[in-house]
Design a protein around this motif. Sequence first.
Motif, short mmCIF file in Angstrom:
data_model
loop_
_atom_site.label_atom_id
_atom_site.label_comp_id
_atom_site.label_asym_id
_atom_site.label_seq_id
_atom_site.Cartn_x
_atom_site.Cartn_y
_atom_site.Cartn_z
N TYR A 121 0.83 -1.21 0.00
CA TYR A 121 0.00 0.00 0.00
C TYR A 121 0.86 1.26 0.00
CZ TYR A 121 -3.25 3.54 1.86
OH TYR A 121 -3.99 4.69 2.08
N ASN A 124 2.78 2.32 -3.31
CA ASN A 124 2.00 2.80 -4.45
C ASN A 124 1.81 4.31 -4.33
OD1 ASN A 124 0.32 3.24 -6.60
ND2 ASN A 124 -1.35 1.92 -5.86
N GLU A 131 -8.62 2.17 -3.33
CA GLU A 131 -7.45 1.53 -2.75
C GLU A 131 -7.45 1.74 -1.23
OE1 GLU A 131 -2.57 1.49 -3.07
OE2 GLU A 131 -3.69 3.37 -3.13
#
Length: 303
Positions: A121, A124, A131
């Motif tokens: 996570y 990114n 997300e």
Amino acid sequence: MQSIYAMHQNGSDNLEKEEKFLFYSIDNILDLYLTMVSSLLEICKKEQVFLHLSSQKHLATPQERKPNEKFIKNAVFQILAENNSLSIAMENRKINNWSLNDDYIIILLNAIKESKLYAKYMSNAVNTFEEDKEFIAAVFEEIIVPNEKLYEYLEDDKLTWIDDIPMVNTQILKQLKALKPLEEDNFRVPKLYKDTEDKDFVRDLFRKTTLNEKELAKAYDDKTPNWDSDRIAEIDTIILKMAICEFLKFPSIPVKVTLNEYLEIAKEYSTPKSSIFINGILDNLVKELTESKKLVKVGRGLM
């Protein structure tokens, strides 16, 4: 069901006392719900403090001076922090578990930061609401819920919570997955009862089952000729009595609803063999009661 079982175990015949405990236990479900949801908020706050203190160190590294704030800026944290329904409920119920036991929040935060889920996570650079939502839902389901230290704390804090933990966590996960961006009332604390009739039903089912146990037991005694009554698990007899009570004493509840409900309860609290056993007895009983016209239901489609 748990309250009736407790009455049997402690030999109590004080209906008023046990009824009060029943509603006390149900009331505590909301505290458990708020405690679990608030753990997410406290995890975010704890990381905010950590990042701030790290940036203020005399020999702070460039990464510490300008940290990756993606985690603490997660949109779900923001929605929960700004939610009126949640903040009002927490204030009214005086939920302060984590301010008194923040070591558990540190344990959860460390578990999150050590996970592959967190690493992926944070790596990114693109931020999207989907997300953020998927990440928090996964963190809750895969890291927070299974945490043994957290479970031990909840078990020690309130014994009545043990049976309610799976239901509460399922509800929270469902709500997290349903979140949408830029919507008012995006997250609402659920009510314990839909209305006063719902609460009355809980009371009536408890009373009518406990006050008519011998009569209800007679309804299935002859359906178990190969079973000594002492060999039938006590939790199974309670499930049968409650289901039969709904058949006979709650004319507005459809038969199929009762059957499905208690078969699910049997699957959750009994053995696989028990659920098959209970299903067989209830099916036969419904046929018998229908033929003898003792199964009276009011309204269309209630059979």
